[in-house]
Design a protein around this motif. Structure first.
Motif, PDB file in Angstrom:
ATOM      1  N   PHE A   3      35.913  48.379  39.336  1.00  0.00           N
ATOM      2  CA  PHE A   3      35.946  49.022  38.027  1.00  0.00           C
ATOM      3  C   PHE A   3      36.479  48.071  36.955  1.00  0.00           C
ATOM      4  CE2 PHE A   3      38.739  51.335  35.006  1.00  0.00           C
ATOM      5  CZ  PHE A   3      37.755  51.991  34.278  1.00  0.00           C
ATOM      6  N   LEU A   4      37.399  47.201  37.317  1.00  0.00           N
ATOM      7  CA  LEU A   4      38.117  46.393  36.331  1.00  0.00           C
ATOM      8  C   LEU A   4      37.519  45.026  36.046  1.00  0.00           C
ATOM      9  CD1 LEU A   4      41.725  47.260  37.441  1.00  0.00           C
ATOM     10  CD2 LEU A   4      40.562  48.016  35.376  1.00  0.00           C
ATOM     11  N   PHE A   5      36.668  44.493  36.933  1.00  0.00           N
ATOM     12  CA  PHE A   5      36.186  43.144  36.669  1.00  0.00           C
ATOM     13  C   PHE A   5      35.372  43.032  35.378  1.00  0.00           C
ATOM     14  CE2 PHE A   5      32.322  44.282  39.014  1.00  0.00           C
ATOM     15  CZ  PHE A   5      31.337  43.489  38.428  1.00  0.00           C
ATOM     16  N   PRO A   6      34.577  44.051  34.984  1.00  0.00           N
ATOM     17  CA  PRO A   6      33.919  43.928  33.671  1.00  0.00           C
ATOM     18  C   PRO A   6      34.902  43.974  32.499  1.00  0.00           C
ATOM     19  CG  PRO A   6      32.850  45.619  35.008  1.00  0.00           C
ATOM     20  CD  PRO A   6      34.112  45.231  35.707  1.00  0.00           C
ATOM     21  N   VAL A   7      35.997  44.705  32.680  1.00  0.00           N
ATOM     22  CA  VAL A   7      37.028  44.766  31.630  1.00  0.00           C
ATOM     23  C   VAL A   7      37.621  43.376  31.409  1.00  0.00           C
ATOM     24  CG1 VAL A   7      39.270  45.751  30.995  1.00  0.00           C
ATOM     25  CG2 VAL A   7      37.553  47.184  32.130  1.00  0.00           C
ATOM     26  N   VAL A   8      37.939  42.700  32.491  1.00  0.00           N
ATOM     27  CA  VAL A   8      38.511  41.363  32.395  1.00  0.00           C
ATOM     28  C   VAL A   8      37.482  40.385  31.816  1.00  0.00           C
ATOM     29  CG1 VAL A   8      39.460  39.428  33.712  1.00  0.00           C
ATOM     30  CG2 VAL A   8      40.183  41.766  34.219  1.00  0.00           C
ATOM     31  N   GLY A   9      36.229  40.535  32.197  1.00  0.00           N
ATOM     32  CA  GLY A   9      35.180  39.678  31.652  1.00  0.00           C
ATOM     33  C   GLY A   9      35.024  39.829  30.154  1.00  0.00           C
ATOM     34  N   ARG A  10      35.074  41.065  29.672  1.00  0.00           N
ATOM     35  CA  ARG A  10      34.962  41.291  28.221  1.00  0.00           C
ATOM     36  C   ARG A  10      36.224  40.847  27.497  1.00  0.00           C
ATOM     37  NH1 ARG A  10      31.447  42.031  31.095  1.00  0.00           N
ATOM     38  NH2 ARG A  10      29.550  43.223  30.763  1.00  0.00           N
ATOM     39  N   GLN A  93      31.564  32.586  29.638  1.00  0.00           N
ATOM     40  CA  GLN A  93      32.995  32.847  29.849  1.00  0.00           C
ATOM     41  C   GLN A  93      33.220  34.198  30.510  1.00  0.00           C
ATOM     42  OE1 GLN A  93      35.788  30.819  29.431  1.00  0.00           O
ATOM     43  NE2 GLN A  93      36.556  32.500  30.630  1.00  0.00           N
ATOM     44  N   SER A  94      32.462  35.189  30.098  1.00  0.00           N
ATOM     45  CA  SER A  94      32.587  36.513  30.688  1.00  0.00           C
ATOM     46  C   SER A  94      32.277  36.484  32.182  1.00  0.00           C
ATOM     47  CB  SER A  94      31.649  37.491  29.973  1.00  0.00           C
ATOM     48  OG  SER A  94      31.707  38.753  30.582  1.00  0.00           O
ATOM     49  N   GLU A  95      31.200  35.820  32.544  1.00  0.00           N
ATOM     50  CA  GLU A  95      30.806  35.745  33.959  1.00  0.00           C
ATOM     51  C   GLU A  95      31.826  34.966  34.788  1.00  0.00           C
ATOM     52  OE1 GLU A  95      28.227  37.386  35.279  1.00  0.00           O
ATOM     53  OE2 GLU A  95      27.817  38.194  33.290  1.00  0.00           O
ATOM     54  N   VAL A  96      32.316  33.874  34.246  1.00  0.00           N
ATOM     55  CA  VAL A  96      33.326  33.072  34.957  1.00  0.00           C
ATOM     56  C   VAL A  96      34.600  33.887  35.168  1.00  0.00           C
ATOM     57  CG1 VAL A  96      34.846  31.062  34.733  1.00  0.00           C
ATOM     58  CG2 VAL A  96      32.409  30.842  34.263  1.00  0.00           C
ATOM     59  N   ALA A  97      35.037  34.589  34.137  1.00  0.00           N
ATOM     60  CA  ALA A  97      36.257  35.398  34.249  1.00  0.00           C
ATOM     61  C   ALA A  97      36.083  36.530  35.255  1.00  0.00           C
ATOM     62  CB  ALA A  97      36.648  35.954  32.878  1.00  0.00           C
ATOM     63  N   GLU A  98      34.915  37.151  35.267  1.00  0.00           N
ATOM     64  CA  GLU A  98      34.664  38.225  36.234  1.00  0.00           C
ATOM     65  C   GLU A  98      34.718  37.707  37.662  1.00  0.00           C
ATOM     66  OE1 GLU A  98      30.903  39.884  35.087  1.00  0.00           O
ATOM     67  OE2 GLU A  98      31.780  41.025  33.434  1.00  0.00           O
ATOM     68  N   LEU A  99      34.062  36.580  37.909  1.00  0.00           N
ATOM     69  CA  LEU A  99      34.076  35.994  39.247  1.00  0.00           C
ATOM     70  C   LEU A  99      35.491  35.577  39.643  1.00  0.00           C
ATOM     71  CD1 LEU A  99      32.585  34.993  41.747  1.00  0.00           C
ATOM     72  CD2 LEU A  99      32.178  32.843  40.527  1.00  0.00           C
ATOM     73  N   PHE A 101      38.310  36.823  38.578  1.00  0.00           N
ATOM     74  CA  PHE A 101      39.106  38.028  38.811  1.00  0.00           C
ATOM     75  C   PHE A 101      38.833  38.606  40.201  1.00  0.00           C
ATOM     76  CE2 PHE A 101      39.603  42.667  38.576  1.00  0.00           C
ATOM     77  CZ  PHE A 101      40.954  42.734  38.285  1.00  0.00           C
ATOM     78  N   LEU A 102      37.572  38.740  40.572  1.00  0.00           N
ATOM     79  CA  LEU A 102      37.239  39.293  41.882  1.00  0.00           C
ATOM     80  C   LEU A 102      37.785  38.424  43.011  1.00  0.00           C
ATOM     81  CD1 LEU A 102      33.606  40.565  41.269  1.00  0.00           C
ATOM     82  CD2 LEU A 102      35.654  41.958  41.673  1.00  0.00           C
ATOM     83  N   LEU A 103      37.644  37.120  42.878  1.00  0.00           N
ATOM     84  CA  LEU A 103      38.166  36.220  43.910  1.00  0.00           C
ATOM     85  C   LEU A 103      39.692  36.254  43.968  1.00  0.00           C
ATOM     86  CD1 LEU A 103      35.794  33.151  43.422  1.00  0.00           C
ATOM     87  CD2 LEU A 103      35.760  34.825  45.295  1.00  0.00           C
ATOM     88  N   ALA A 104      40.331  36.329  42.815  1.00  0.00           N
ATOM     89  CA  ALA A 104      41.794  36.370  42.787  1.00  0.00           C
ATOM     90  C   ALA A 104      42.329  37.675  43.372  1.00  0.00           C
ATOM     91  CB  ALA A 104      42.291  36.183  41.353  1.00  0.00           C
ATOM     92  N   VAL A 105      41.692  38.786  43.075  1.00  0.00           N
ATOM     93  CA  VAL A 105      42.118  40.070  43.649  1.00  0.00           C
ATOM     94  C   VAL A 105      41.939  40.043  45.161  1.00  0.00           C
ATOM     95  CG1 VAL A 105      41.561  42.530  43.788  1.00  0.00           C
ATOM     96  CG2 VAL A 105      41.780  41.429  41.565  1.00  0.00           C
ATOM     97  N   ARG A 106      40.819  39.489  45.615  1.00  0.00           N
ATOM     98  CA  ARG A 106      40.577  39.395  47.061  1.00  0.00           C
ATOM     99  C   ARG A 106      41.625  38.507  47.726  1.00  0.00           C
ATOM    100  NH1 ARG A 106      40.453  40.753  51.606  1.00  0.00           N
ATOM    101  NH2 ARG A 106      38.945  39.970  53.088  1.00  0.00           N
ATOM    102  N   ALA A 107      41.948  37.391  47.098  1.00  0.00           N
ATOM    103  CA  ALA A 107      42.956  36.491  47.651  1.00  0.00           C
ATOM    104  C   ALA A 107      44.336  37.161  47.676  1.00  0.00           C
ATOM    105  CB  ALA A 107      43.017  35.198  46.836  1.00  0.00           C
ATOM    106  N   ALA A 108      44.683  37.867  46.612  1.00  0.00           N
ATOM    107  CA  ALA A 108      45.976  38.560  46.563  1.00  0.00           C
ATOM    108  C   ALA A 108      46.048  39.645  47.622  1.00  0.00           C
ATOM    109  CB  ALA A 108      46.200  39.150  45.169  1.00  0.00           C
ATOM    110  N   ALA A 109      44.945  40.354  47.817  1.00  0.00           N
ATOM    111  CA  ALA A 109      44.918  41.408  48.846  1.00  0.00           C
ATOM    112  C   ALA A 109      45.091  40.806  50.232  1.00  0.00           C
ATOM    113  CB  ALA A 109      43.629  42.201  48.740  1.00  0.00           C
TER     114      ALA A 109
END
Length: 116
Positions: A3-10, A93-99, A101-109
């Motif tokens: 739900f949040l990765f598009p928010v971070v991308g924008r 920039q939006s696409e890079v930030a989304e990717l 974010f998803l990788l960072a959340v996965r790594a943190a999890a």
């Protein structure tokens, strides 16, 4: 995170628009978004941070801060290469930030699940 990765991308486009001028002399679709004010940046950051905290907890602020560093570095790169930003740069920039974010959340999890 889904739900949040598009928010971070924008959100990532907002600091870039605040920190860099529009690069094309003839104008374009991205020109309307370039040169945001710092009040827009602060508002967008507060809303994004609040959403991240509600859904992912305080650790997500570390990810947002790291994304901010990534945005800053990308902004510097495009300012040096083309003199600013364009609509295509905002999209990139939006696409890079989304990717990121998803990788960072996965790594943190993964780190949190192993208790490291």
């Amino acid at each position: 995170a889904i739900f949040l990765f598009p928010v971070v991308g924008r959100w990532a486009m907002v600091p870039m628009a605040c920190w860099a001028p529009y690069a094309r002399k003839e104008g374009g679709l991205g020109e309307a978004f370039a040169a945001n004010s710092y009040s827009t940046l602060i508002a967008a950051t507060l809303v994004t941070a609040a959403l991240l905290i509600v859904f992912l907890g305080l650790l997500s602020l570390v990810i947002l801060a790291a994304a901010g560093v990534l945005v800053f570095l990308c902004t510097l790169f495009f300012k040096r290469k083309i003199g600013g930003v364009t609509g295509d740069v905002f999209g990139f920039q939006s696409e890079v930030a989304e990717l990121f974010f998803l990788l960072a959340v996965r790594a943190a999890a993964s780190v949190l699940s192993y208790g490291v």
